[in-house]
Design a protein around this motif. Structure first.
Motif, PDB file in Angstrom:
ATOM      1  N   VAL A 187      -7.262   3.908   0.780  1.00  0.00           N
ATOM      2  CA  VAL A 187      -5.571   4.169   0.464  1.00  0.00           C
ATOM      3  C   VAL A 187      -5.093   5.356   1.502  1.00  0.00           C
ATOM      4  O   VAL A 187      -5.831   6.038   1.839  1.00  0.00           O
ATOM      5  N   LEU A 188      -3.925   5.132   2.191  1.00  0.00           N
ATOM      6  CA  LEU A 188      -3.348   5.885   2.971  1.00  0.00           C
ATOM      7  C   LEU A 188      -2.500   6.846   2.571  1.00  0.00           C
ATOM      8  O   LEU A 188      -1.413   6.124   1.810  1.00  0.00           O
ATOM      9  N   LEU A 189      -2.240   8.033   2.670  1.00  0.00           N
ATOM     10  CA  LEU A 189      -1.114   9.054   2.359  1.00  0.00           C
ATOM     11  C   LEU A 189      -0.766   9.832   3.501  1.00  0.00           C
ATOM     12  O   LEU A 189      -1.272  10.245   4.362  1.00  0.00           O
ATOM     13  N   ASN A 190       0.734   9.975   3.308  1.00  0.00           N
ATOM     14  CA  ASN A 190       1.300  10.770   4.472  1.00  0.00           C
ATOM     15  C   ASN A 190       0.959  12.509   4.419  1.00  0.00           C
ATOM     16  O   ASN A 190       0.290  12.505   3.555  1.00  0.00           O
ATOM     17  N   GLY A 191       1.594  13.022   5.337  1.00  0.00           N
ATOM     18  CA  GLY A 191       0.979  14.466   5.357  1.00  0.00           C
ATOM     19  C   GLY A 191       1.445  15.208   3.796  1.00  0.00           C
ATOM     20  O   GLY A 191       0.725  16.061   3.661  1.00  0.00           O
ATOM     21  N   THR A 192       2.485  14.840   3.141  1.00  0.00           N
ATOM     22  CA  THR A 192       2.696  15.461   1.857  1.00  0.00           C
ATOM     23  C   THR A 192       2.171  14.899   0.899  1.00  0.00           C
ATOM     24  O   THR A 192       2.156  15.427  -0.264  1.00  0.00           O
ATOM     25  N   GLY A 193       1.579  13.700   0.948  1.00  0.00           N
ATOM     26  CA  GLY A 193       0.812  12.996  -0.065  1.00  0.00           C
ATOM     27  C   GLY A 193       1.794  12.312  -1.070  1.00  0.00           C
ATOM     28  O   GLY A 193       1.471  11.836  -2.241  1.00  0.00           O
ATOM     29  N   ASN A 198      -1.481   1.349  -0.452  1.00  0.00           N
ATOM     30  CA  ASN A 198      -2.653   1.039  -1.019  1.00  0.00           C
ATOM     31  C   ASN A 198      -3.111  -0.366  -0.202  1.00  0.00           C
ATOM     32  O   ASN A 198      -2.540  -1.385  -0.007  1.00  0.00           O
ATOM     33  N   ASN A 199      -4.237  -0.074   0.636  1.00  0.00           N
ATOM     34  CA  ASN A 199      -4.964  -1.226   1.385  1.00  0.00           C
ATOM     35  C   ASN A 199      -6.250  -1.278   0.865  1.00  0.00           C
ATOM     36  O   ASN A 199      -7.072  -1.747   1.677  1.00  0.00           O
ATOM     37  N   THR A 200      -6.355  -1.243  -0.246  1.00  0.00           N
ATOM     38  CA  THR A 200      -7.843  -1.664  -0.995  1.00  0.00           C
ATOM     39  C   THR A 200      -7.822  -3.216  -1.265  1.00  0.00           C
ATOM     40  O   THR A 200      -6.779  -3.773  -1.062  1.00  0.00           O
ATOM     41  N   PHE A 201      -9.099  -3.679  -1.285  1.00  0.00           N
ATOM     42  CA  PHE A 201      -9.235  -5.009  -1.349  1.00  0.00           C
ATOM     43  C   PHE A 201      -8.363  -5.477  -2.760  1.00  0.00           C
ATOM     44  O   PHE A 201      -8.130  -6.805  -2.467  1.00  0.00           O
ATOM     45  N   GLU A 202      -8.570  -5.003  -3.724  1.00  0.00           N
ATOM     46  CA  GLU A 202      -8.110  -5.370  -5.256  1.00  0.00           C
ATOM     47  C   GLU A 202      -6.530  -5.548  -4.636  1.00  0.00           C
ATOM     48  O   GLU A 202      -5.767  -6.544  -5.065  1.00  0.00           O
ATOM     49  N   GLU A 203      -5.707  -4.859  -3.904  1.00  0.00           N
ATOM     50  CA  GLU A 203      -4.362  -4.831  -3.770  1.00  0.00           C
ATOM     51  C   GLU A 203      -4.099  -5.626  -2.965  1.00  0.00           C
ATOM     52  O   GLU A 203      -2.995  -6.431  -3.007  1.00  0.00           O
ATOM     53  N   ARG A 204      -4.913  -6.196  -1.905  1.00  0.00           N
ATOM     54  CA  ARG A 204      -4.638  -6.866  -0.931  1.00  0.00           C
ATOM     55  C   ARG A 204      -4.720  -8.420  -1.612  1.00  0.00           C
ATOM     56  O   ARG A 204      -3.977  -9.289  -1.116  1.00  0.00           O
ATOM     57  N   LEU A 205      -5.790  -8.670  -2.397  1.00  0.00           N
ATOM     58  CA  LEU A 205      -5.900  -9.787  -3.142  1.00  0.00           C
ATOM     59  C   LEU A 205      -4.721 -10.029  -4.147  1.00  0.00           C
ATOM     60  O   LEU A 205      -4.188 -11.198  -4.308  1.00  0.00           O
ATOM     61  N   HIS A 206      -4.118  -9.005  -4.469  1.00  0.00           N
ATOM     62  CA  HIS A 206      -3.010  -8.946  -5.748  1.00  0.00           C
ATOM     63  C   HIS A 206      -1.883  -9.524  -4.762  1.00  0.00           C
ATOM     64  O   HIS A 206      -1.048 -10.538  -5.191  1.00  0.00           O
ATOM     65  N   LEU A 207      -1.682  -9.075  -3.660  1.00  0.00           N
ATOM     66  CA  LEU A 207      -0.564  -9.497  -2.809  1.00  0.00           C
ATOM     67  C   LEU A 207      -0.783 -10.719  -2.319  1.00  0.00           C
ATOM     68  O   LEU A 207       0.413 -11.487  -2.048  1.00  0.00           O
ATOM     69  N   LEU A 208      -1.983 -11.362  -2.078  1.00  0.00           N
ATOM     70  CA  LEU A 208      -2.185 -12.559  -1.631  1.00  0.00           C
ATOM     71  C   LEU A 208      -1.973 -13.629  -2.653  1.00  0.00           C
ATOM     72  O   LEU A 208      -1.407 -14.852  -2.280  1.00  0.00           O
TER      73      LEU A 208
END
Length: 231
Positions: A187-193, A198-208
């Motif tokens: 999971v990537l967050l910008n400077g302020t958080g 969300n680039n987890t495998f679960e999320e990518r599969l959900h998008l798929l």
């Protein structure tokens, strides 16, 4: 005058017979005339009754035929809907099973191949860096992925700098982690958080499941890829 009125008994009797025969004949003819008229009226009335009854029977038949046709259409439509729902349910079960199996396989084998996993992590991080386009980005991962994520982050930030000609600081959050039961990814967050990707495998599969569903449907069921999943 005396001769006219002087009739013998036989003559009188003969005249009476003639008169009686004439009256009887007239009566018979009248009776025949009445009978013919009665037969004619009976025939006319009978024809009317037959016509009326035939029309009533035809109307009743047409009514029952329409009712039977409507009932048949309702039955056919109900059967078609039930069949459609069964097919829909069966297809959905296939799709659910497919993605469930993919999730299990991903959780079991998704990170086994370290070299391949490192490449995937680098690509996921690089994608997030481009999307956030900030000077500092924080990564969250599983604790056991720390080393792999740091190496991937270093490679991704270098590629980012080569392509955009500016630096980006990428740090791994060592306080807040992804669950260990997670299949992997980051999971990537910008400077302020406040903004995260969300680039987890679960999320990518959900998008798929959403984005690739038309293609999956074509492969499994031969359906139109541009059509929504209806049946």
């Amino acid at each position: 005058m005396a001769q006219i009125h002087a009739m013998s008994d036989d003559q009188v009797a003969n005249e009476l017979r003639k008169m009686t025969a004439f009256i009887r004949q007239e009566a018979l003819e009248k009776a025949r005339e009445i009978q013919l008229k009665a037969d004619e009226e009976f025939s006319i009335e009978k024809s009317k009754l037959v016509r009326s009854e035939t029309q009533r029977i035809d109307a009743e038949y047409e009514k029952k035929f329409k009712q039977a046709s409507m009932s048949q259409q309702i039955t056919k439509s109900t059967l078609a809907n039930k069949t459609r729902l069964r097919v829909l349910s069966a297809k959905q079960e296939v799709l659910d099973g497919l993605f469930e199996d993919a999730s299990k396989k991903m959780a079991k084998e998704g990170t086994k191949n370290g070299k391949k996993y490192a490449t995937v992590l680098q690509n996921l991080i690089l994608e997030g860096l481009y999307a956030l386009n900030e000077n500092k980005v924080t990564l969250r991962c599983r604790a056991k992925d720390d080393e792999a994520v740091k190496k991937a982050a270093e490679a991704a930030s270098k590629e980012f700098k080569d392509n955009l000609k500016r630096d980006v600081e990428v740090v791994v959050d060592e306080k807040e982690r992804l669950p260990e039961e997670s299949s992997g990814g980051i999971v990537l967050l910008n400077g302020t958080g406040k903004i995260d990707i969300n680039n987890t495998f679960e999320e990518r599969l959900h998008l798929l499941e959403t984005d690739a569903l038309p293609t999956v449907r074509v492969s499994l069921f031969g359906e139109n890829a541009n059509r929504k999943f209806r049946d």
